[in-house]
Design an enzyme around this catalytic site. Structure first.
Site, PDB file in Angstrom:
ATOM      1  N   GLY A 174      20.841  -9.525 -41.434  1.00 30.97           N
ATOM      2  CA  GLY A 174      20.365  -8.298 -40.965  1.00 30.97           C
ATOM      3  C   GLY A 174      21.638  -7.320 -40.991  1.00 30.97           C
ATOM      4  N   GLY A 197      24.023  -9.242 -38.154  1.00 26.92           N
ATOM      5  CA  GLY A 197      24.505 -10.589 -38.453  1.00 26.92           C
ATOM      6  C   GLY A 197      23.714 -11.407 -39.340  1.00 26.92           C
ATOM      7  N   ASP A 228       7.780  -3.759 -31.669  1.00 28.32           N
ATOM      8  CA  ASP A 228       7.953  -4.013 -33.111  1.00 28.32           C
ATOM      9  C   ASP A 228       7.148  -5.223 -33.546  1.00 28.32           C
ATOM     10  OD1 ASP A 228       8.773  -3.586 -35.483  1.00 28.32           O
ATOM     11  OD2 ASP A 228      10.596  -4.790 -35.216  1.00 28.32           O
ATOM     12  N   THR A 276       1.998 -18.383   2.045  1.00 27.78           N
ATOM     13  CA  THR A 276       1.905 -17.263   0.997  1.00 27.78           C
ATOM     14  C   THR A 276       3.404 -17.437   0.407  1.00 27.78           C
ATOM     15  OG1 THR A 276       2.959 -15.471   2.269  1.00 27.78           O
ATOM     16  CG2 THR A 276       0.176 -15.726   1.870  1.00 27.78           C
ATOM     17  N   ASP A 313      30.816 -40.664  -1.424  1.00 27.72           N
ATOM     18  CA  ASP A 313      31.811 -40.399  -0.211  1.00 27.72           C
ATOM     19  C   ASP A 313      31.119 -39.830   1.016  1.00 27.72           C
ATOM     20  OD1 ASP A 313      31.549 -37.971  -1.198  1.00 27.72           O
ATOM     21  OD2 ASP A 313      33.451 -37.419  -1.413  1.00 27.72           O
TER      22      ASP A 313
END
EC number: 2.7.11.1
Length: 534
Positions: free
Chosen positions: A94, A97, A209, A440, A509
């Site tokens: 694209g 990239g 899209d 709640t 520990d």
């Protein structure tokens, strides 16, 4: 008798019969569409490659030294992707990239990696768009019809987005190859598409899209599910905001986009266009150029009378009309479309679906109590930008606008997301999320329980959470500090403290250091852990 639409380009000459009414209805033809797009920067989607099963759990993020360089895109230490993945053949290219097939070095499983060149992100807006895409992928991953997001990694030259490899190709390529399908089969496909729109809107995202090219098949199997991909133009829904930039792909653009005044309703329009194409083989508004396509959209003449529409059910045509209503305020919602008779009368599988929100809440239920409190600290410090989608999800569940989610609201909200949990299971989730035991779930508790675990990759979030417990800044969380912090939430009894220390204190520990704390927080952070999904 068959027919062919040739107005989409002179180079397309083949005819593919598709039966769309019933198995005995006359066939019609699907003519592949050209792909005029309004916006730039769309990357091609992966094509046929093997898909690993079962879905893997992501590995823990690689350790980075305190001196690591902070990446300007993700604002966290840069990582050498080659230490985690091997990149293989190119799958698509694209504006910004390239998408590759890649292999996880730790287990050999295959994924898709979208590598975005940082030097091409020239404008500040380009960087903001990429950041938003990452956040939306993190927010939506886990949904059954949305591509699984594995992680984002930044190095000196590129930003890498690693995600599920969908090896079955594009949805419409499969339809063309198959040659014919029934109205029932179209409904099975379309329900998955509308479910994506519904889940996106419920979780506070508008895709902007939607088109067939952005839906891929998981595998080459006949009954392969489809997954929505490419959220590069998606945005978080902001209450009352009107969007004015023209985005999308020409055939699928809603009229209000062309008027530069729109909201989430545009996704329903785009889905309606896809249904029209599924049933007729052509888009409802066509033209040889973008200009003539837009003119047809604005003119709005919807043909549901000429062939093949007489062979298609009135119920299907009714749904199309309601999705392609020009006034967005009168247009059917995605949730309403899922309940339309054409969708419900086709006996689509009733198999329960685990929504991303539900899966995250199940994970949260399984965490130890220290981790729950630490997540609450992180949630309280997240920016508005980071929790935008969850804010909308909370508002959708809080139907009485009280500022809290009751048991009934949680049950109803999960039901709208497709959950089939029993009353007792929802009660368990409620009790797990209700940290202060008020009965709640308040906003911070909801964000705590449902925020995506990619937030745990951010070092600054983990440091702030550790500091909350390490009151004297000694670099250790002592038993007394743990008891003091947990008592505030009614968890300070000796049995709970012992349980937490035994679970987290790996060097025995008697206290918790930062490395042990981070290991606890990052343990089991996948949204797809099969042990946590019922």
């Amino acid at each position: 008798m068959g027919f062919c639409f040739s107005k989409f380009g002179k180079s397309q000459t083949h005819e593919i019969p598709i039966s769309s009414s019933s198995d005995s209805s006359p066939p019609h033809h699907y003519q592949p569409l050209p792909k005029p797009t309004v916006s730039q920067g769309q990357t091609s989607n992966p094509t046929s490659n093997p898909q690993p099963k079962p879905k893997p759990a992501p590995p823990p993020p690689p350790s980075t030294s305190s001196g690591s360089q902070i990446g300007p895109i993700l604002n966290r230490p840069m990582i050498d992707l080659s230490a985690l993945y091997d990149l293989h053949k190119e799958l698509g290219r694209g504006q910004f990239g390239i998408t590759y097939k890649c292999t996880d070095k730790s287990n050999g499983r295959e994924y898709a990696c979208k590598s975005i060149s940082k030097r091409k992100l020239i404008r500040r807006k380009d960087i903001e768009d990429v950041r938003r895409e990452v956040m939306i992928l993190q927010h939506l991953t886990g949904q059954p019809n949305i591509v699984e997001f594995r992680g984002a990694y930044e190095d000196k030259d590129n930003l890498h987005l690693v995600m599920e490899l969908c090896s079955g190709g594009e949805l419409f390529d499969r339809i063309i190859k198959k040659g014919s399908y029934s109205e029932k089969e179209a409904a099975n496909i379309f329900r998955q598409i509308v479910n994506v729109v519904h889940v996106c809107h419920f979780m506070g995202v508008v895709h902007r899209d939607l088109k067939p090219e952005n839906f891929l098949l998981v595998s080459n199997e006949e009954d392969s599910p489809i997954k929505a991909t490419d959220f590069g133009l998606s945005v978080f829904i902001e209450e009352g905001k009107v969007y004015r930039d023209i985005v999308g792909s020409a055939y699928y653009v809603a009229p209000e986009v062309l008027h530069r005044n729109y909201g989430k309703e545009i996704d329903v329009w785009s889905a309606g266009v896809m249904l029209y194409i599924l049933l007729s083989g052509v888009p409802p508004f066509w033209g040889e150029t973008e200009k003539t396509i837009f003119e047809a959209i604005l003119e709005g003449k919807l043909d549901l009378e000429t062939s093949p529409w007489p062979t298609i059910s009135e119920s299907a045509k009714d749904l199309i009309r309601k999705m392609l209503i020009r006034d967005p305020k009168k247009r059917i919602t995605a949730a309403e479309a899922l309940e339309h008779p054409w969708m419900t009368d086709t006996k689509i599988s009733d198999k329960p679906i685990n929504s991303a929100v539900l899966v995250r809440m199940k994970q949260f239920r399984a965490m130890n109590k220290l981790k729950k409190l630490a997540l609450k600290v992180i949630a309280e410090n997240l920016s508005e930008e980071e929790i935008k989608g969850l804010k909308q999800t909370f508002k959708n569940m809080d139907t009485d606008e009280s500022g809290t989610i009751t048991f009934d609201e949680l049950r109803n909200g999960l039901h709208r997301l497709g959950s089939k949990l029993t009353e007792s299971e929802i009660k368990q989730l409620m009790e797990a999320a209700d940290v202060d035991k008020s009965g709640t779930i308040d906003y911070i508790e909801f964000v705590t329980a449902t925020m995506h675990r990619h937030r745990l990759e951010k070092e600054e979030n983990l440091i702030e959470a550790f500091k909350y417990f390490d009151k004297d800044r000694s670099g250790f969380i002592t038993r007394d500090e743990l008891k003091h912090s947990m008592t505030e939430y009614g968890m300070g009894d000796d049995a709970t403290i012992d349980e937490v220390i035994n679970d987290v204190d790996t060097d025995n520990d008697g206290r918790i250091n930062y490395e042990e704390f981070v290991a606890m927080m990052r343990k089991g952070t996948t949204d797809s852990d099969p042990k946590l999904i019922r």
